[in-house]
Design an enzyme around this catalytic site. Structure first.
Site, PDB file in Angstrom:
ATOM      1  CE1 TYR A   1     -13.086   3.106  -7.781  1.00  0.00           C
ATOM      2  CE2 TYR A   1     -15.436   3.104  -8.235  1.00  0.00           C
ATOM      3  CZ  TYR A   1     -14.347   2.586  -7.549  1.00  0.00           C
ATOM      4  OH  TYR A   1     -14.515   1.564  -6.648  1.00  0.00           O
TER       5      TYR A   1
ATOM      6  CG  LEU B   1      -9.116  -5.257  -2.315  1.00  0.00           C
ATOM      7  CD1 LEU B   1      -8.573  -6.641  -2.631  1.00  0.00           C
ATOM      8  CD2 LEU B   1      -9.576  -5.203  -0.861  1.00  0.00           C
TER       9      LEU B   1
ATOM     10  CB  THR C   1      -7.360   6.578   0.182  1.00  0.00           C
ATOM     11  OG1 THR C   1      -7.283   5.245  -0.355  1.00  0.00           O
ATOM     12  CG2 THR C   1      -7.348   7.575  -0.958  1.00  0.00           C
ATOM     13  N   GLY C   2      -5.313   4.977   2.501  1.00  0.00           N
ATOM     14  CA  GLY C   2      -5.342   4.043   3.628  1.00  0.00           C
ATOM     15  C   GLY C   2      -4.497   4.571   4.771  1.00  0.00           C
TER      16      GLY C   2
ATOM     17  CG  ASP D   1      -2.145   0.829   1.092  1.00  0.00           C
ATOM     18  OD1 ASP D   1      -2.008   2.053   0.885  1.00  0.00           O
ATOM     19  OD2 ASP D   1      -3.256   0.282   1.177  1.00  0.00           O
TER      20      ASP D   1
HETATM   21  P1  NAD Z   1      -9.809   2.595   0.473  1.00  0.00           P
HETATM   22  O1  NAD Z   1      -9.549   3.918  -0.148  1.00  0.00           O
HETATM   23  O2  NAD Z   1     -10.068   2.537   1.935  1.00  0.00           O
HETATM   24  O3  NAD Z   1      -8.622   1.590   0.155  1.00  0.00           O
HETATM   25  C1  NAD Z   1      -7.854   1.638  -1.019  1.00  0.00           C
HETATM   26  C2  NAD Z   1      -6.396   1.379  -0.635  1.00  0.00           C
HETATM   27  O4  NAD Z   1      -5.597   1.391  -1.832  1.00  0.00           O
HETATM   28  C3  NAD Z   1      -5.826   2.471   0.281  1.00  0.00           C
HETATM   29  O5  NAD Z   1      -5.190   1.882   1.386  1.00  0.00           O
HETATM   30  C4  NAD Z   1      -4.846   3.224  -0.610  1.00  0.00           C
HETATM   31  O6  NAD Z   1      -3.790   3.822   0.107  1.00  0.00           O
HETATM   32  C5  NAD Z   1      -4.396   2.115  -1.553  1.00  0.00           C
HETATM   33  N1  NAD Z   1      -3.865   2.631  -2.823  1.00  0.00           N
HETATM   34  C6  NAD Z   1      -4.426   3.533  -3.670  1.00  0.00           C
HETATM   35  N2  NAD Z   1      -3.614   3.775  -4.710  1.00  0.00           N
HETATM   36  C7  NAD Z   1      -2.500   2.990  -4.521  1.00  0.00           C
HETATM   37  C8  NAD Z   1      -1.293   2.793  -5.248  1.00  0.00           C
HETATM   38  N3  NAD Z   1      -1.058   3.459  -6.389  1.00  0.00           N
HETATM   39  N4  NAD Z   1      -0.383   1.925  -4.761  1.00  0.00           N
HETATM   40  C9  NAD Z   1      -0.595   1.254  -3.607  1.00  0.00           C
HETATM   41  N5  NAD Z   1      -1.734   1.398  -2.879  1.00  0.00           N
HETATM   42  C10 NAD Z   1      -2.671   2.257  -3.326  1.00  0.00           C
HETATM   43  O7  NAD Z   1     -11.025   1.959  -0.348  1.00  0.00           O
HETATM   44  P2  NAD Z   1     -11.885   0.623  -0.062  1.00  0.00           P
HETATM   45  O8  NAD Z   1     -13.275   1.028   0.144  1.00  0.00           O
HETATM   46  O9  NAD Z   1     -11.213  -0.216   0.924  1.00  0.00           O
HETATM   47  O10 NAD Z   1     -11.813  -0.048  -1.509  1.00  0.00           O
HETATM   48  C11 NAD Z   1     -10.901  -1.120  -1.775  1.00  0.00           C
HETATM   49  C12 NAD Z   1     -11.153  -1.659  -3.169  1.00  0.00           C
HETATM   50  O11 NAD Z   1     -12.490  -2.162  -3.271  1.00  0.00           O
HETATM   51  C13 NAD Z   1     -11.002  -0.612  -4.275  1.00  0.00           C
HETATM   52  O12 NAD Z   1     -10.369  -1.216  -5.390  1.00  0.00           O
HETATM   53  C14 NAD Z   1     -12.422  -0.254  -4.609  1.00  0.00           C
HETATM   54  O13 NAD Z   1     -12.545   0.164  -5.946  1.00  0.00           O
HETATM   55  C15 NAD Z   1     -13.148  -1.553  -4.350  1.00  0.00           C
HETATM   56  N6  NAD Z   1     -14.565  -1.311  -4.027  1.00  0.00           N
HETATM   57  C16 NAD Z   1     -14.935  -0.874  -2.787  1.00  0.00           C
HETATM   58  C17 NAD Z   1     -16.283  -0.655  -2.512  1.00  0.00           C
HETATM   59  C18 NAD Z   1     -16.765  -0.213  -1.149  1.00  0.00           C
HETATM   60  O14 NAD Z   1     -17.979  -0.061  -0.958  1.00  0.00           O
HETATM   61  N7  NAD Z   1     -15.929  -0.005  -0.172  1.00  0.00           N
HETATM   62  C19 NAD Z   1     -17.244  -0.837  -3.513  1.00  0.00           C
HETATM   63  C20 NAD Z   1     -16.812  -1.236  -4.767  1.00  0.00           C
HETATM   64  C21 NAD Z   1     -15.478  -1.503  -5.006  1.00  0.00           C
END
Ligand code: NAD
Length: 312
Positions: free
Chosen positions: A145, A73, A36-37, A32
Site C-alpha cells: 500500500y 481515489l 471494496t466499495g 469503480d
Molecule cells: P474504500 O475501500 O472504501 O474505497 C476504495 C474504492 O476503490 C472502493 O469502492 C473500491 O471498490 C475501489 N477500487 C479499488 N480497486 C479498484 C480498481 N482496480 N478499479 C476501480 N475501482 C477500484 O476506501 P476509502 O477509505 O474510501 O479510501 C479511498 C481513497 O482514499 C484510497 O485511495 C485511500 O488510499 C485513500 N485514503 C483513505 C484514508 C481513510 O482514512 N479512509 C486515509 C488515507 C488515504
C-alpha cells in the site's frame, strides 16, 4: 455544469465526495469495480447528474464526454483489504494511476491523487509536514500500500512536470464517518461495532500508539478546495487532534454508553507508533481546518446509522 470523474466513487470516501459534488451541481461519473466499495453507497445518487461505470481501473478507461476534474481515489485502503489484495493494490496504484492520469491528460482536466499519510511510514518526525520523506519498510506486508502510493505520487509529479497535466496530491490522514464497513478492520468502525454489541473492544499493543481522526465531511471539503486551487505539491489533510488508541476506545465506550471492557491484542507488523498531520500548508493555501470534534463525529455516525437503519 462541471463534470468530475471520481474513481473509487462507490467506496467510503468516494461516495461522500460524489454526494458533495452532486450537491454542488456537478455532473459526476463514478468509476469503480466494487472490489471494496458497494453500490449501496451511491444508489441514492442515481439520476441525471450521476452515472455509475463498473470498470477495473487497471484497464484503459475511456469517457466520451468532456471532463473538468478527475478525483483518483480507487485503491483498497484498509489494512484488511490491502493485505488480502496485495497485487491488486500495487496494480491500481501503478496501472490504475497511469490510466486516471492519462484520462486527465486527454481531457485537460485537473487531477487529484488521493495519497495517504502512510507515505510517511513509521515517522521519525512528529507531527508530519509534507517536507518529510518518510520511513517506509518496502518489503513488509504493508509495503504494497505504502509503496503503491509513493509510486503514484512520483507518477503524478512526472505527468505534471513532463506532460503538463494540472495535478495535485492530497495526503489523507485517518478519516472516519458513516458508510465505513463494520468489518473493514479500521479502529473506529471496529470499536463502534464492538461497543454497540457490548463486546470487548480490542486494542492493539498497549494502546499508547497515537492517531488523529478526521470526520469525513471536513476531509471532503478539503479535497474539493484543493482540487479547485492551483497547488501542485502534496498537501496534508487530517485532524491534528492526536489521541492514543486507548483514549479512542474509551471515547467510543462513553459516546455509545456501552458496557464493553477493553482487551489488548498483539500489535500488527509495522504499525506506526505515532500519526499526526502538520496542516500548516492546508491552512495557508486553502484556509482549511477540521471543524468536527471526535465526539460529534461519532454521534453523527450513530445518527446516520439509525436513519439508514444500517448496523455499524
Ligand atoms: P474504500 O475501500 O472504501 O474505497 C476504495 C474504492 O476503490 C472502493 O469502492 C473500491 O471498490 C475501489 N477500487 C479499488 N480497486 C479498484 C480498481 N482496480 N478499479 C476501480 N475501482 C477500484 O476506501 P476509502 O477509505 O474510501 O479510501 C479511498 C481513497 O482514499 C484510497 O485511495 C485511500 O488510499 C485513500 N485514503 C483513505 C484514508 C481513510 O482514512 N479512509 C486515509 C488515507 C488515504
Amino acid at each position: 455544469m462541471p463534470t468530475a470523474v471520481v474513481t473509487g466513487g462507490a467506496g467510503f470516501l468516494g461516495s461522500h465526495l460524489c454526494d458533495y459534488l452532486v450537491a454542488q451541481d456537478y455532473r459526476v461519473i463514478c468509476v469503480d469495480n466494487l472490489e471494496t466499495g458497494s453500490l449501496q453507497n451511491v444508489e441514492h445518487l442515481r439520476g441525471e447528474n450521476f452515472v455509475f461505470v463498473n470498470h477495473d481501473l487497471t484497464r484503459h478507461l475511456e469517457i466520451e464526454e468532456p471532463v473538468d476534474f478527475v478525483y483518483h481515489l480507487a485503491s483498497p485502503a484498509s489494512p484488511i483489504d490491502y493485505l488480502r489484495l496485495p497485487l491488486q493494490t500495487l496494480k491500481v496504484g501503478s496501472y490504475g494511476t497511469h490510466n486516471a492520469l492519462g484520462l486527465a491528460k486527454f481531457k485537460r482536466a485537473r487531477f487529484l491523487l488521493a495519497s495517504t499519510s502512510e507515505v510517511y511510514g513509521d515517522p521519525a518526525v512528529h507531527p508530519q509536514p509534507e517536507t518529510y520523506w518518510g520511513n517506509v519498510n518496502p518489503i513488509g506486508p504493508r509495503g504494497v500500500y505504502d509503496e503503491a502510493k509513493r509510486y503514484a505520487e512520483a507518477l503524478t509529479m512526472a505527468y505534471h512536470r513532463q506532460q503538463g497535466v494540472d495535478t495535485c496530491i492530497v495526503r489523507i490522514f485517518n478519516t472516519y464517518g458513516p458508510r465505513m464497513r463494520p468489518h473493514d478492520g479500521r479502529a473506529i468502525p471496529t470499536f463502534l461495532r464492538q461497543a454497540l454489541a457490548n463486546e470487548p473492544l480490542t486494542v492493539f499493543g498497549d494502546g499508547s500508539q497515537t492517531r488523529s481522526f478526521c470526520y469525513v465531511d471536513d476531509l471532503i471539503r478539503g479535497l474539493v478546495l484543493l482540487a479547485r486551487s492551483g497547488e501542485h505539491l502534496p498537501v496534508n489533510l487530517g485532524n491534528p487532534q492526536e489521541l492514543s488508541l486507548l483514549e479512542l476506545a474509551k471515547t467510543v465506550i462513553r459516546v455509545t454508553g456501552s458496557k464493553s471492557e477493553i482487551v489488548f491484542e498483539a500489535l500488527p507488523v509495522d504499525d506506526p507508533q505515532v500519526r499526526q498531520p502538520d496542516i500548516t500548508r492546508a491552512r495557508q493555501l486553502l484556509g482549511w481546518e477540521p471543524q468536527v470534534t471526535l465526539e460529534d463525529g461519532l454521534r453523527r455516525i450513530l445518527q446516520a446509522n439509525q436513519r439508514e437503519s444500517l448496523s455499524v
